[in-house]
Motif scaffolding. Structure first.
Motif, PDB file in Angstrom:
ATOM      1  N   TYR A 199       1.993   9.505  -1.893  1.00  0.00           N
ATOM      2  CA  TYR A 199       1.233   8.400  -1.298  1.00  0.00           C
ATOM      3  C   TYR A 199       1.847   7.059  -1.709  1.00  0.00           C
ATOM      4  CZ  TYR A 199      -2.219  11.916  -0.225  1.00  0.00           C
ATOM      5  OH  TYR A 199      -2.846  13.025   0.272  1.00  0.00           O
ATOM      6  N   PRO A 200       1.886   6.087  -0.783  1.00  0.00           N
ATOM      7  CA  PRO A 200       2.548   4.815  -1.067  1.00  0.00           C
ATOM      8  C   PRO A 200       1.747   3.817  -1.892  1.00  0.00           C
ATOM      9  CG  PRO A 200       1.788   4.854   1.200  1.00  0.00           C
ATOM     10  CD  PRO A 200       1.513   6.218   0.626  1.00  0.00           C
ATOM     11  N   VAL A 201       0.429   4.028  -2.045  1.00  0.00           N
ATOM     12  CA  VAL A 201      -0.406   3.043  -2.740  1.00  0.00           C
ATOM     13  C   VAL A 201      -1.253   3.736  -3.816  1.00  0.00           C
ATOM     14  CG1 VAL A 201      -2.206   1.295  -2.468  1.00  0.00           C
ATOM     15  CG2 VAL A 201      -0.507   1.606  -0.676  1.00  0.00           C
ATOM     16  N   CYS A 202      -1.333   3.094  -4.976  1.00  0.00           N
ATOM     17  CA  CYS A 202      -2.138   3.613  -6.088  1.00  0.00           C
ATOM     18  C   CYS A 202      -3.186   2.589  -6.496  1.00  0.00           C
ATOM     19  CB  CYS A 202      -1.265   3.906  -7.302  1.00  0.00           C
ATOM     20  SG  CYS A 202      -0.056   5.198  -7.051  1.00  0.00           S
ATOM     21  N   MET A 203      -4.336   3.094  -6.903  1.00  0.00           N
ATOM     22  CA  MET A 203      -5.389   2.240  -7.450  1.00  0.00           C
ATOM     23  C   MET A 203      -5.420   2.468  -8.961  1.00  0.00           C
ATOM     24  SD  MET A 203      -9.468   1.997  -6.545  1.00  0.00           S
ATOM     25  CE  MET A 203      -9.766   3.730  -6.776  1.00  0.00           C
ATOM     26  N   ARG A 244     -15.242  -2.740  -8.205  1.00  0.00           N
ATOM     27  CA  ARG A 244     -14.914  -1.943  -9.382  1.00  0.00           C
ATOM     28  C   ARG A 244     -13.889  -2.688 -10.234  1.00  0.00           C
ATOM     29  NH1 ARG A 244     -13.203   3.878  -7.207  1.00  0.00           N
ATOM     30  NH2 ARG A 244     -13.391   4.354  -9.410  1.00  0.00           N
ATOM     31  N   ALA A 245     -13.748  -2.256 -11.451  1.00  0.00           N
ATOM     32  CA  ALA A 245     -12.694  -2.794 -12.311  1.00  0.00           C
ATOM     33  C   ALA A 245     -11.417  -2.029 -11.976  1.00  0.00           C
ATOM     34  CB  ALA A 245     -13.062  -2.623 -13.779  1.00  0.00           C
ATOM     35  N   ALA A 246     -10.776  -2.457 -10.893  1.00  0.00           N
ATOM     36  CA  ALA A 246      -9.599  -1.735 -10.408  1.00  0.00           C
ATOM     37  C   ALA A 246      -8.687  -2.690  -9.659  1.00  0.00           C
ATOM     38  CB  ALA A 246     -10.027  -0.588  -9.495  1.00  0.00           C
ATOM     39  N   SER A 247      -7.432  -2.311  -9.553  1.00  0.00           N
ATOM     40  CA  SER A 247      -6.471  -3.075  -8.772  1.00  0.00           C
ATOM     41  C   SER A 247      -5.588  -2.108  -8.000  1.00  0.00           C
ATOM     42  CB  SER A 247      -5.621  -3.970  -9.679  1.00  0.00           C
ATOM     43  OG  SER A 247      -4.844  -3.180 -10.553  1.00  0.00           O
ATOM     44  N   CYS A 248      -5.004  -2.590  -6.916  1.00  0.00           N
ATOM     45  CA  CYS A 248      -4.164  -1.753  -6.075  1.00  0.00           C
ATOM     46  C   CYS A 248      -2.717  -2.231  -6.133  1.00  0.00           C
ATOM     47  CB  CYS A 248      -4.658  -1.795  -4.630  1.00  0.00           C
ATOM     48  SG  CYS A 248      -6.323  -1.116  -4.453  1.00  0.00           S
ATOM     49  N   ASP A 249      -1.812  -1.289  -6.222  1.00  0.00           N
ATOM     50  CA  ASP A 249      -0.393  -1.598  -6.304  1.00  0.00           C
ATOM     51  C   ASP A 249       0.391  -0.592  -5.486  1.00  0.00           C
ATOM     52  OD1 ASP A 249      -0.538  -3.727  -8.329  1.00  0.00           O
ATOM     53  OD2 ASP A 249      -1.214  -2.101  -9.647  1.00  0.00           O
ATOM     54  N   LEU A 250       1.608  -0.986  -5.120  1.00  0.00           N
ATOM     55  CA  LEU A 250       2.504  -0.045  -4.466  1.00  0.00           C
ATOM     56  C   LEU A 250       2.950   1.002  -5.484  1.00  0.00           C
ATOM     57  CD1 LEU A 250       4.699  -2.430  -2.292  1.00  0.00           C
ATOM     58  CD2 LEU A 250       2.742  -1.048  -1.584  1.00  0.00           C
ATOM     59  N   ASN A 251       3.064   2.220  -5.040  1.00  0.00           N
ATOM     60  CA  ASN A 251       3.475   3.320  -5.898  1.00  0.00           C
ATOM     61  C   ASN A 251       4.974   3.222  -6.164  1.00  0.00           C
ATOM     62  OD1 ASN A 251       4.071   5.775  -7.075  1.00  0.00           O
ATOM     63  ND2 ASN A 251       2.879   6.976  -5.628  1.00  0.00           N
ATOM     64  N   PRO A 252       5.394   3.040  -7.418  1.00  0.00           N
ATOM     65  CA  PRO A 252       6.820   2.895  -7.702  1.00  0.00           C
ATOM     66  C   PRO A 252       7.606   4.193  -7.505  1.00  0.00           C
ATOM     67  CG  PRO A 252       5.582   2.976  -9.734  1.00  0.00           C
ATOM     68  CD  PRO A 252       4.582   2.922  -8.613  1.00  0.00           C
ATOM     69  N   TYR A 253       6.929   5.325  -7.371  1.00  0.00           N
ATOM     70  CA  TYR A 253       7.606   6.608  -7.213  1.00  0.00           C
ATOM     71  C   TYR A 253       7.568   7.131  -5.782  1.00  0.00           C
ATOM     72  CZ  TYR A 253       7.769   6.513 -12.213  1.00  0.00           C
ATOM     73  OH  TYR A 253       8.011   6.134 -13.504  1.00  0.00           O
ATOM     74  N   TYR A 254       7.001   6.350  -4.874  1.00  0.00           N
ATOM     75  CA  TYR A 254       6.985   6.751  -3.469  1.00  0.00           C
ATOM     76  C   TYR A 254       8.336   6.427  -2.854  1.00  0.00           C
ATOM     77  CZ  TYR A 254       5.550   7.124   1.396  1.00  0.00           C
ATOM     78  OH  TYR A 254       5.449   7.479   2.713  1.00  0.00           O
ATOM     79  N   ALA A 255       8.860   7.338  -2.071  1.00  0.00           N
ATOM     80  CA  ALA A 255      10.191   7.146  -1.470  1.00  0.00           C
ATOM     81  C   ALA A 255      10.052   6.342  -0.175  1.00  0.00           C
ATOM     82  CB  ALA A 255      10.833   8.489  -1.200  1.00  0.00           C
ATOM     83  N   PHE A 256       9.958   5.011  -0.299  1.00  0.00           N
ATOM     84  CA  PHE A 256       9.774   4.146   0.863  1.00  0.00           C
ATOM     85  C   PHE A 256      10.974   4.194   1.801  1.00  0.00           C
ATOM     86  CE2 PHE A 256       6.698   2.201  -1.987  1.00  0.00           C
ATOM     87  CZ  PHE A 256       5.642   1.998  -1.131  1.00  0.00           C
TER      88      PHE A 256
END
Length: 92
Positions: A29-33, A66-78
């Motif tokens: 998946y390209p995005v992680c929370m 929520r106490a959360a943030s969203c970032d691009l997944n550094p291990y996703y093969a874009f």
């Protein structure tokens, strides 16, 4: 000299045998929370990653409030593209 060699070998073995952490990010998946959970000195709490989102807006909607943030997944093969389709020649 032998004692020094044995000592250095033992120290090196301790560093090599250190615990390996599990992979935090799901490469599918390209995005992680990144979810932050409250915790104190006695344990409990900590934070974790939920990499099950296909877009930043989807992740942000889930993280809202929520106490959360969203970032691009550094291990996703874009940059990885699916292999090209092979065309079969028609046999006459």
């Amino acid at each position: 000299m032998r004692l020094l060699t044995l000592t250095l070998t033992a120290v090196a073995a301790l560093f090599v045998a250190a615990d390996a952490s599990a992979q935090t990010y799901d490469p599918r998946y390209p995005v992680c929370m990144h979810v932050y959970t409250p915790g104190g000195f006695a344990g409990g709490g900590g934070d974790y990653y939920d990499c099950s989102f296909t877009s930043l807006p989807q992740c942000r909607a889930t993280a809202s409030g929520r106490a959360a943030s969203c970032d691009l997944n550094p291990y996703y093969a874009f940059d990885e593209r699916p292999p090209p389709r092979r065309r079969h020649k028609k046999q006459h």
